[in-house]
Scaffold this active site. Structure first.
Site, PDB file in Angstrom:
ATOM      1  N   GLU A 162      10.611 -36.805  62.320  1.00 21.90           N
ATOM      2  CA  GLU A 162       9.306 -37.062  63.116  1.00 21.90           C
ATOM      3  C   GLU A 162       9.474 -36.051  64.414  1.00 21.90           C
ATOM      4  O   GLU A 162      10.408 -35.414  64.701  1.00 21.90           O
ATOM      5  CB  GLU A 162       9.225 -38.358  63.705  1.00 21.90           C
ATOM      6  CG  GLU A 162      10.288 -38.623  64.815  1.00 21.90           C
ATOM      7  CD  GLU A 162      10.352 -40.145  65.328  1.00 21.90           C
ATOM      8  OE1 GLU A 162       9.411 -40.830  64.787  1.00 21.90           O
ATOM      9  OE2 GLU A 162      10.985 -40.585  66.013  1.00 21.90           O
ATOM     10  N   GLU A 196      12.929 -34.157  65.485  1.00 19.34           N
ATOM     11  CA  GLU A 196      13.915 -34.932  65.175  1.00 19.34           C
ATOM     12  C   GLU A 196      14.174 -34.572  63.586  1.00 19.34           C
ATOM     13  O   GLU A 196      13.620 -34.894  62.734  1.00 19.34           O
ATOM     14  CB  GLU A 196      13.503 -36.170  65.444  1.00 19.34           C
ATOM     15  CG  GLU A 196      13.465 -36.671  66.960  1.00 19.34           C
ATOM     16  CD  GLU A 196      13.502 -38.015  67.228  1.00 19.34           C
ATOM     17  OE1 GLU A 196      13.835 -38.883  66.397  1.00 19.34           O
ATOM     18  OE2 GLU A 196      13.383 -38.284  68.205  1.00 19.34           O
ATOM     19  N   LYS A 241       3.286 -40.318  62.240  1.00 16.92           N
ATOM     20  CA  LYS A 241       4.435 -39.989  61.314  1.00 16.92           C
ATOM     21  C   LYS A 241       4.104 -39.608  59.981  1.00 16.92           C
ATOM     22  O   LYS A 241       4.714 -38.857  59.404  1.00 16.92           O
ATOM     23  CB  LYS A 241       5.662 -41.025  61.668  1.00 16.92           C
ATOM     24  CG  LYS A 241       6.113 -41.378  62.679  1.00 16.92           C
ATOM     25  CD  LYS A 241       7.120 -42.333  62.873  1.00 16.92           C
ATOM     26  CE  LYS A 241       7.941 -42.525  64.084  1.00 16.92           C
ATOM     27  NZ  LYS A 241       7.138 -42.822  65.320  1.00 16.92           N
TER      28      LYS A 241
END
Length: 671
Positions: free
Chosen positions: A288, A275, A116
């Protein structure tokens, strides 16, 4: 095309992949741990290979064992599903070294997007809007508190390698940041073998909206619309839909194009999901990227008419995408409800046990309605403590959003699920909420709508009418069986009639019923209303009762017998309903009321799980909100805190103990 596919996963996603592989004529291989020896995915596959003990770390996360299973069975490709090794670059590397096709993206894309921290840096470089935060790794709780203070509360503490809501905590102050860092780090290490943590700003009034992408090895990449995934608990999605009720065409296009730009920046192919967090003003920020198939992919399939698993398999075999961006069409609306083995009446804590009854609604697909149920369980199967508590993903499609919601409500009414605590009542309750039906969603939805937790719903007048009607008609049928009804000749048939007092939570509802035979038409007089029922489908012992109201409306309620009445579950309500003769009902107020025992001096284990640690000792005085113990269940750590100031008089458990639900952990006495 791939000849034999090994599915490196379990449960409903393994079953889902097997269905598409079977459609394409691809042989399948399942893998299973001890707890899954009789699992549905094992039964469905052409072959199955045992890979170790029940804990995932000793089986489904063992790369060497999975490669050995491929070599043993001659599988030339592996689909990882989601979770487990699906975003592990070492797994993809090991498969490539063994000359086995990985049904997913390149290793470099998994590494870049699966981390991430790295993905946010790459997203910013690609021109994708990102959330403010600290992208460096955080060493300890003190650093976490300092960084969170600098960013400004509230903040989201997240595992760099996380997913599925694990390793995530929201902190609103220094104390929560310190505790959240410790829990996120521990969960991340347990779930992913990677305890790196970062912190970012938590967007208020957020919506969780994600873009589905699919690309091929020839440089083509497209997006397939969005999914709204805002209804979550503990950062785990519960209800998803496609498209989002919030986005307009302009914002959808902008988000889709940014998602594609990010994919192109890393040479992405296969299915993936970008997302975003979207605020109340439709500003969107990259959250992410998941370099895998998503749990909620069925809603995208339902509105696009595409099979994402099939596309993944074809791309992995080197084929080009069969459509362009201009050819992507979104049709109608789809809703997905995740059915979990977790008790909504206990703050959604995991539940385990055997499915004594599992009867999903009939699947169907036509021009105005589709019902789909993706599952990996069966009646008589067991829900264990070792894996995710998902039982099934129930999906409905219809031309409009409200039609899809109504179809979901009916499908949930018809879903028979017994033996373990489950969230069916909660899902049913949400479908009837005006806020949900209006599309006014945020990731805080559950906390805002159920601030005291879920305890069932108070049925509105119309729904209560249906419950009373069902109870009365069941009572009449039972009375008729025992020869206790009144009968009179009427025209060419016989009129059967009866009178009851239906008692619900102490309130009495007088009901008069008439049924004309032959034909079976019912007439009910209750709540100062008269209603006609064309048909009532129920026989003693049946678990569902369906009313065919005059005018083609249907109602299906879950029913079971109890003393002097029935347990009736409907639209989030779970009611004890008594059907009494009027003269007996008049005496009910004279009956003594049983007082439940006082359990306030005990700490009970709220779910089956293992004690990670005990933070107090006998004789210690604890304060309101102080951490008492931590219990791990299904890879989630649950912090148990003191509800008030008291002295610990006795400890019943130690770290490492395996506990059942409601097992006593410690006793208290007043200070």
């Amino acid at each position: 095309m791939i000849q034999k596919l090994l599915i490196a996963n379990r449960g409903e996603i393994a079953c889902r992949i097997i269905k598409t592989a079977r459609k394409l004529g691809i042989k399948t291989v399942a893998i299973y741990a001890d707890a899954d020896r009789e699992a549905l995915h094992v039964q469905m596959a052409d072959e199955a290979v045992h890979i170790g003990p029940s804990p995932a770390a000793q089986s489904y996360l063992q790369i060497e064992k999975i490669i050995a299973a491929c070599q043993e069975t001659g599988a030339d490709a592996v689909h990882p599903g989601y979770g487990f090794l699906s975003e592990n670059p070492k797994f993809a590397e090991a498969l490539a070294a063994a000359n086995i096709i990985f049904v997913g993206p390149r290793v470099n894309a998994i590494e870049a997007m699966g981390d991430k921290i790295t993905s946010k840096k790459l997203a910013a470089e690609a021109g994708v809007s990102t959330v403010p935060g600290h992208m460096g790794l955080i060493d300890d709780a003190d650093a976490a508190v300092r960084i969170a203070s600098e960013i400004g509360y509230p903040v989201m503490i997240k595992a760099s390698a996380g997913g599925g809501g694990k390793g995530m905590r929201v902190a609103y102050n220094d104390e929560e940041a310190r505790e959240g860092f410790a829990r996120s780090k521990s969960e991340a290490a347990s779930s992913f073998g990677d305890d790196r943590i970062f912190i970012e700003k938590f967007v208020t009034e957020p919506r969780h909206i994600e873009i589905q992408v699919i690309g091929d090895t020839h440089g083509n990449i497209i997006y397939l619309g969005e999914r709204e995934c805002s209804i979550q608990r503990r950062n785990q999605k519960v209800i998803e839909e496609a498209p989002s009720p919030f986005l307009n065409a302009k914002t959808r296009k902008a988000m889709g194009e940014q998602a594609v730009a990010l994919c192109k920046a890393v040479g992405y192919f296969s299915a993936g999901t970008v997302e975003f967090i979207v605020d109340a003003k439709a500003n969107f920020y990259f959250l992410e990227m998941n370099t895998r198939l998503q749990v909620e992919h069925p809603v995208t399939e339902l509105i696009t008419g595409l099979d994402l698993v099939e596309l993944m398999l074809r791309v992995a075999a080197g084929e080009k995408l069969p459509l362009t961006q201009a050819e992507v069409k979104l049709n109608g609306w789809a809703i997905e409800s995740r059915l979990y083995a977790e008790d909504p009446y206990r703050n959604f804590l995991p539940s385990t046990g055997r499915l004594t009854r599992y009867r999903p609604p009939q699947e169907e697909a036509h021009d105005t309605l589709a019902v789909r149920n993706d599952t990996g369980v069966f009646e008589g199967g067991e829900i264990s403590t070792f894996y995710d508590p998902m039982i099934a993903k129930l999906c409905t499609w219809a031309p409009t959003r409200l039609q899809a919601i109504d179809a979901m409500a009916v499908a949930l009414d018809r879903f028979e699920l017994e033996g373990v605590g489950n969230n069916l009542p909660f899902l049913s309750a949400v479908m009837d909420q005006e806020r949900f039906r209006a599309g006014q969603l945020t990731t805080n939805y559950i906390a805002e709508e159920f601030p005291e937790g879920f305890s069932g719903v108070q049925l509105p007048h119309g729904r209560l009418f249906e419950v009373i009607a069902v109870a009365a008609m069941m009572a009449l049928q039972l009375a008729e069986r025992h020869g206790q009804t009144s009968r009179a000749a009427l025209g060419g048939g016989v009129e059967i009639y009866g009178e009851w007092s239906i008692v619900i939570e102490g309130e009495h509802f007088p009901v008069k019923l008439h049924r004309l035979e032959p034909g079976g038409t019912w007439e009910l007089n209750l709540l100062d209303n008269t209603a006609q029922v064309d048909r009532f489908d129920w026989k003693p012992g049946a678990n569902l009762a369906t009313i065919h109201w005059h005018g083609d409306q249907l109602s299906t309620l879950k029913v079971s017998p109890i003393t002097a009445g029935f347990r009736i579950r409907y639209r989030g309500a779970d009611l004890k309903v008594q059907a009494l003769a009027p003269h007996i009902a008049a005496l009910l107020s004279l009956m003594p009321i049983k007082v439940p025992p006082d359990m306030s001096k005990y700490l009970l284990c709220p779910m089956p799980g293992q004690v990670v640690r005990v933070d107090v000792s006998e004789g210690e005085v604890v304060e309101d909100g102080q951490t008492l113990a931590i219990v791990e269940a299904m890879k989630m750590e649950n912090v148990l805190k003191a509800p008030k100031r008291a002295r610990v008089s006795k400890l019943h458990v130690t770290a490492g103990a395996i506990l059942a639900v409601d097992q006593i952990m410690m006793e208290f006495e007043a200070v």
